[in-house]
Write a protein that holds these residues in place. Structure first.
Motif, PDB file in Angstrom:
ATOM      1  N   THR A 499       0.834  -1.195   0.000  1.00  0.00           N
ATOM      2  CA  THR A 499       0.000   0.000   0.000  1.00  0.00           C
ATOM      3  C   THR A 499       0.868   1.244   0.000  1.00  0.00           C
ATOM      4  OG1 THR A 499      -0.066  -0.076   2.405  1.00  0.00           O
ATOM      5  CG2 THR A 499      -1.853  -1.152   1.228  1.00  0.00           C
ATOM      6  N   SER A 500       0.268   2.348  -0.381  1.00  0.00           N
ATOM      7  CA  SER A 500       0.999   3.613  -0.452  1.00  0.00           C
ATOM      8  C   SER A 500       1.445   4.044   0.930  1.00  0.00           C
ATOM      9  CB  SER A 500       0.124   4.706  -1.059  1.00  0.00           C
ATOM     10  OG  SER A 500      -0.257   4.351  -2.370  1.00  0.00           O
ATOM     11  N   PRO A 501       2.571   4.736   1.040  1.00  0.00           N
ATOM     12  CA  PRO A 501       3.067   5.188   2.338  1.00  0.00           C
ATOM     13  C   PRO A 501       2.207   6.294   2.912  1.00  0.00           C
ATOM     14  CG  PRO A 501       4.391   6.108   0.571  1.00  0.00           C
ATOM     15  CD  PRO A 501       3.443   5.124  -0.061  1.00  0.00           C
ATOM     16  N   GLU A 502       2.285   6.464   4.231  1.00  0.00           N
ATOM     17  CA  GLU A 502       1.573   7.553   4.887  1.00  0.00           C
ATOM     18  C   GLU A 502       2.164   8.890   4.448  1.00  0.00           C
ATOM     19  OE1 GLU A 502      -1.090   7.474   6.977  1.00  0.00           O
ATOM     20  OE2 GLU A 502      -1.209   5.367   6.415  1.00  0.00           O
ATOM     21  N   PRO A 503       1.333   9.936   4.286  1.00  0.00           N
ATOM     22  CA  PRO A 503       1.859  11.252   3.926  1.00  0.00           C
ATOM     23  C   PRO A 503       2.849  11.763   4.967  1.00  0.00           C
ATOM     24  CG  PRO A 503      -0.543  11.196   3.716  1.00  0.00           C
ATOM     25  CD  PRO A 503      -0.135   9.925   4.419  1.00  0.00           C
ATOM     26  N   THR A 504       3.797  12.543   4.515  1.00  0.00           N
ATOM     27  CA  THR A 504       4.820  13.113   5.382  1.00  0.00           C
ATOM     28  C   THR A 504       4.688  14.627   5.385  1.00  0.00           C
ATOM     29  OG1 THR A 504       6.238  11.306   4.694  1.00  0.00           O
ATOM     30  CG2 THR A 504       7.300  13.114   5.864  1.00  0.00           C
ATOM     31  N   PRO A 505       4.887  15.300   6.534  1.00  0.00           N
ATOM     32  CA  PRO A 505       4.707  16.750   6.592  1.00  0.00           C
ATOM     33  C   PRO A 505       5.571  17.479   5.573  1.00  0.00           C
ATOM     34  CG  PRO A 505       4.949  15.827   8.795  1.00  0.00           C
ATOM     35  CD  PRO A 505       5.251  14.732   7.832  1.00  0.00           C
ATOM     36  N   ILE A 506       5.033  18.557   5.018  1.00  0.00           N
ATOM     37  CA  ILE A 506       5.753  19.379   4.059  1.00  0.00           C
ATOM     38  C   ILE A 506       6.868  20.134   4.760  1.00  0.00           C
ATOM     39  CG2 ILE A 506       5.534  21.395   2.535  1.00  0.00           C
ATOM     40  CD1 ILE A 506       2.735  20.441   1.854  1.00  0.00           C
ATOM     41  N   PHE A 507       8.028  20.210   4.123  1.00  0.00           N
ATOM     42  CA  PHE A 507       9.190  20.911   4.676  1.00  0.00           C
ATOM     43  C   PHE A 507       9.030  22.419   4.504  1.00  0.00           C
ATOM     44  CE2 PHE A 507      13.247  22.458   5.526  1.00  0.00           C
ATOM     45  CZ  PHE A 507      13.811  23.057   4.417  1.00  0.00           C
ATOM     46  N   VAL A 508       9.294  23.156   5.568  1.00  0.00           N
ATOM     47  CA  VAL A 508       9.287  24.614   5.535  1.00  0.00           C
ATOM     48  C   VAL A 508      10.694  25.104   5.843  1.00  0.00           C
ATOM     49  CG1 VAL A 508       8.339  26.716   6.515  1.00  0.00           C
ATOM     50  CG2 VAL A 508       6.885  24.696   6.284  1.00  0.00           C
ATOM     51  N   GLN A 509      11.261  25.951   4.970  1.00  0.00           N
ATOM     52  CA  GLN A 509      12.629  26.448   5.141  1.00  0.00           C
ATOM     53  C   GLN A 509      12.743  27.300   6.407  1.00  0.00           C
ATOM     54  OE1 GLN A 509      15.587  26.144   3.180  1.00  0.00           O
ATOM     55  NE2 GLN A 509      16.388  27.119   4.998  1.00  0.00           N
ATOM     56  N   ASP A 510      13.779  27.030   7.203  1.00  0.00           N
ATOM     57  CA  ASP A 510      14.076  27.825   8.390  1.00  0.00           C
ATOM     58  C   ASP A 510      14.426  29.247   7.967  1.00  0.00           C
ATOM     59  OD1 ASP A 510      14.957  28.913  10.707  1.00  0.00           O
ATOM     60  OD2 ASP A 510      16.627  27.525  11.031  1.00  0.00           O
ATOM     61  N   SER A 511      13.720  30.219   8.501  1.00  0.00           N
ATOM     62  CA  SER A 511      13.923  31.612   8.101  1.00  0.00           C
ATOM     63  C   SER A 511      14.784  32.393   9.079  1.00  0.00           C
ATOM     64  CB  SER A 511      12.565  32.308   7.958  1.00  0.00           C
ATOM     65  OG  SER A 511      11.863  32.276   9.194  1.00  0.00           O
ATOM     66  N   ASP A 512      15.305  31.735  10.120  1.00  0.00           N
ATOM     67  CA  ASP A 512      16.067  32.438  11.138  1.00  0.00           C
ATOM     68  C   ASP A 512      17.526  32.622  10.769  1.00  0.00           C
ATOM     69  OD1 ASP A 512      13.815  32.596  12.670  1.00  0.00           O
ATOM     70  OD2 ASP A 512      14.220  30.715  13.734  1.00  0.00           O
ATOM     71  N   GLN A 513      18.025  31.852   9.798  1.00  0.00           N
ATOM     72  CA  GLN A 513      19.438  31.899   9.479  1.00  0.00           C
ATOM     73  C   GLN A 513      19.757  33.073   8.570  1.00  0.00           C
ATOM     74  OE1 GLN A 513      20.315  27.981   8.127  1.00  0.00           O
ATOM     75  NE2 GLN A 513      22.240  27.897   9.185  1.00  0.00           N
ATOM     76  N   ASP A 514      20.904  33.703   8.800  1.00  0.00           N
ATOM     77  CA  ASP A 514      21.383  34.726   7.880  1.00  0.00           C
ATOM     78  C   ASP A 514      21.804  34.055   6.588  1.00  0.00           C
ATOM     79  OD1 ASP A 514      21.019  36.750   9.717  1.00  0.00           O
ATOM     80  OD2 ASP A 514      23.028  36.509  10.570  1.00  0.00           O
ATOM     81  N   SER A 515      21.267  34.511   5.479  1.00  0.00           N
ATOM     82  CA  SER A 515      21.584  33.879   4.209  1.00  0.00           C
ATOM     83  C   SER A 515      21.423  34.884   3.092  1.00  0.00           C
ATOM     84  CB  SER A 515      20.656  32.692   3.951  1.00  0.00           C
ATOM     85  OG  SER A 515      19.322  33.142   3.797  1.00  0.00           O
ATOM     86  N   PHE A 516      21.904  34.525   1.938  1.00  0.00           N
ATOM     87  CA  PHE A 516      21.686  35.359   0.759  1.00  0.00           C
ATOM     88  C   PHE A 516      21.696  34.504  -0.485  1.00  0.00           C
ATOM     89  CE2 PHE A 516      26.152  35.496   1.907  1.00  0.00           C
ATOM     90  CZ  PHE A 516      26.819  35.223   0.734  1.00  0.00           C
ATOM     91  N   ASP A 517      21.022  35.018  -1.517  1.00  0.00           N
ATOM     92  CA  ASP A 517      20.887  34.308  -2.783  1.00  0.00           C
ATOM     93  C   ASP A 517      22.212  34.361  -3.525  1.00  0.00           C
ATOM     94  OD1 ASP A 517      20.145  33.317  -5.237  1.00  0.00           O
ATOM     95  OD2 ASP A 517      18.257  34.407  -5.311  1.00  0.00           O
ATOM     96  N   ILE A 518      22.686  33.181  -3.994  1.00  0.00           N
ATOM     97  CA  ILE A 518      23.918  33.157  -4.788  1.00  0.00           C
ATOM     98  C   ILE A 518      23.643  32.630  -6.189  1.00  0.00           C
ATOM     99  CG2 ILE A 518      25.472  32.952  -2.827  1.00  0.00           C
ATOM    100  CD1 ILE A 518      25.666  29.944  -3.450  1.00  0.00           C
ATOM    101  N   SER A 519      22.350  32.623  -6.588  1.00  0.00           N
ATOM    102  CA  SER A 519      21.995  32.121  -7.913  1.00  0.00           C
ATOM    103  C   SER A 519      22.681  32.941  -8.990  1.00  0.00           C
ATOM    104  CB  SER A 519      20.480  32.181  -8.113  1.00  0.00           C
ATOM    105  OG  SER A 519      19.805  31.520  -7.051  1.00  0.00           O
ATOM    106  N   THR A 520      23.069  32.259 -10.064  1.00  0.00           N
ATOM    107  CA  THR A 520      23.776  32.943 -11.148  1.00  0.00           C
ATOM    108  C   THR A 520      22.847  33.345 -12.280  1.00  0.00           C
ATOM    109  OG1 THR A 520      24.302  30.825 -12.176  1.00  0.00           O
ATOM    110  CG2 THR A 520      25.928  31.764 -10.669  1.00  0.00           C
ATOM    111  N   THR A 521      21.627  32.838 -12.251  1.00  0.00           N
ATOM    112  CA  THR A 521      20.676  33.213 -13.297  1.00  0.00           C
ATOM    113  C   THR A 521      19.366  33.623 -12.663  1.00  0.00           C
ATOM    114  OG1 THR A 521      19.939  30.892 -13.496  1.00  0.00           O
ATOM    115  CG2 THR A 521      21.664  31.650 -14.991  1.00  0.00           C
TER     116      THR A 521
END
Length: 521
Positions: A499-521
């Protein structure tokens, strides 16, 4: 008449399923391309032109939620689903490896975020290796990964990910501490060693059989303060000398050269029968001036080279660019294709090749290789040795198996024009190339094969790619994908229906960390 009615019924059923899929994807807001659309031919073109598959749809999601919508829509209409990152699967598994799959093309998901306080990064799997290297280098960081800039990081990390920094940092999958993915029922999960440990283990070595990875979370490394590329060439080396040279390189590798040393033998056609062009391409990431002294014990046993050089300005990113051969800024580079067949061998460190096997390999390259109508090369990549980080992990630490490898061979032959058709001789030529080594070793020689150089003709691929880890992979597949939604040639096989597995909670990104976008595009 009755037979005609059956055909009409089947055709109408296929059409209605296709209509349902189109409607569901439209309702989900996912840009999609279908057979008959103007840009379908380009969207469904394989990197290896030996393969021409027709996906049911090629989708271009922009968020994990859209990926989940694609998987659910495909699941409901009984389509198989495959991810495509860079699209460089050697057997076009990014198009399904067969006709009729739904492709989840990740090229619209290229966000990268760097966390200052922890030196970690979150990288979406639409990114390619060159762009990742540039983005991380801009903040003084780096990851172990392969040299080809155009390869997608999602597929690369899914099956290992060897690169020249792997002897000091591990495979590309080793720095990953969390994986954000979509399961076969559309559930979004964040898998770690503590949370969803079976899934996490499976994704580090066999990912596309279990989920669509949307992003990876990685520990990064300080970019080396000095790096140089090393190149040596011995032109028209006779097969006996070449066999001894390869064997002496194996002895040198087993002696444990410092981890900042990395490289591979590069073997190509000689200019006359009975000879090969014997090359070494490597890199050094340690102190300036120490590269050649580290190699000297091997060089002392070698003939005088035809050419030798240290390349680069000393910066790490310059060495990455020189090794790539194509621009690291991948959107600026034209898309390339080839028409080829490839095989691989992974040699066990504790049971190294004999001189006879090395010489047999070189004899084959110098004779059959000279007469072959294909455009071929063979690489012998240094994975192991006593100072290699790759071997510090147990073979069952991740689903990627062959941690105890000394060398990985990539055997590669293109058609003479690099365009279709592919000559039948190319298959037997590479089969014989692999046999020239394996048949000279003892019958119980436990060699492997590298799944990133995937070979659709490989016999007993379950053993060669996954070995003792395969049974556990099947057990996890039964639980997480019981309907085999994530199926392609040489995907992990089911053992039973559950049978199909039980649903798993959706991941929410931790917003407390200092971070910045390094995307190149």
């Amino acid at each position: 008449m009755f037979f005609l009615q059956i055909l009409v019924f089947i055709a109408s059923s296929i059409s209605s399923v296709s209509a349902d899929l189109k409607e569901n994807l439209k309702l989900a807001g996912v840009r999609s391309v279908f057979p008959g659309d103007q840009n379908y031919a380009s969207a469904s073109k394989a990197y290896n032109l030996r393969f021409t598959f027709s996906p049911a749809a090629v989708t271009f999601p922009t968020t994990p939620g859209q990926v989940a919508s694609v998987v659910k829509a495909a699941h409901n209409d009984n389509y198989n689903v495959v991810p495509r990152g860079g699209g460089h699967s050697y057997v076009a598994n990014g198009l399904g490896g067969k006709t009729g799959s739904v492709v989840v093309d990740m090229s619209s998901m290229k966000a990268m975020k760097f966390f200052i306080t922890t030196n970690t990064a979150v990288i979406e799997t639409g990114n390619r290796l060159g762009d990742v290297a540039l983005a991380l280098n801009a903040v003084g960081r780096a990851l172990p990964h392969g040299t080809c800039a155009q390869v997608g990081i999602g597929g690369h990390t899914a099956f290992g990910g060897y690169g020249f920094t792997s002897r000091q940092w591990g495979l590309a999958l080793d720095p990953i501490f969390a994986i954000n993915a979509v399961l076969a029922d559309g559930t979004i999960v964040r898998a770690t060693k503590a949370s969803h440990p079976d899934l996490f283990w499976s994704l580090k070595g066999a990912a596309p059989s279990f989920a669509i990875t949307t992003s990876i979370e990685v520990n990064t490394f300080a970019a080396p303060s000095y790096a140089t590329v090393i190149k040596y060439v011995w032109k028209d080396m006779d097969s006996t000398t070449a066999g001894k040279s390869m064997f002496s390189f194996q002895e040198f590798s087993l002696s444990g050269p410092a981890a900042p040393f990395a490289g591979e033998l590069l073997l190509t056609r000689g200019s006359k029968n009975g000879s090969v062009t014997f090359g070494f391409v490597g890199a050094w990431y340690g102190a300036k001036g120490s590269a050649i002294p580290t190699m000297q014990p091997w060089l002392d046993k070698m003939p005088r080279p035809s050419t030798s050089e240290l390349i680069g300005n000393g910066s790490y990113i310059d060495s990455v660019a020189h090794l790539s051969g194509t621009p690291l800024n991948t959107p600026s580079a034209p898309l390339t294709t080839d028409t080829f067949y490839a095989k691989s061998l992974m040699t066990p460190e504790k049971d190294p090749m004999t001189l006879e096997a090395c010489t047999s390999f070189m004899e084959y390259l110098s004779t059959k290789g000279f007469s072959s109508k294909t455009d071929w090369f063979a690489q012998v990549e240094l994975y192991g040795g006593p100072n290699s980080k790759i071997r510090e992990f147990a073979n069952d630490a991740t689903s990627f198996l062959r941690r105890d490898t000394l060398f990985t061979f990539q055997l590669y032959a293109s058609s003479s024009t690099h365009k279709p058709p592919y000559p039948e001789e190319g298959f037997s030529f590479l089969d014989g190339m692999a046999d020239s080594v394996t048949l000279k070793m003892h019958s119980g020689w436990n060699y492997g094969a590298y799944p990133n150089y995937i070979d659709e003709r490989l016999h007993n691929w379950q053993l060669r790619y996954f070995g003792a880890n395969y049974r556990r992979l099947q057990s996890i597949k039964d639980k997480l994908d019981p309907h085999n939604i994530f199926m392609f040639p040489q995907s992990i096989e089911l053992t039973k229906k559950v049978t199909s597995p039980e649903p798993t909670p959706i991941f929410v990104q931790d917003s407390d960390q200092d971070s910045f976008d390094i995307s190149t595009t």
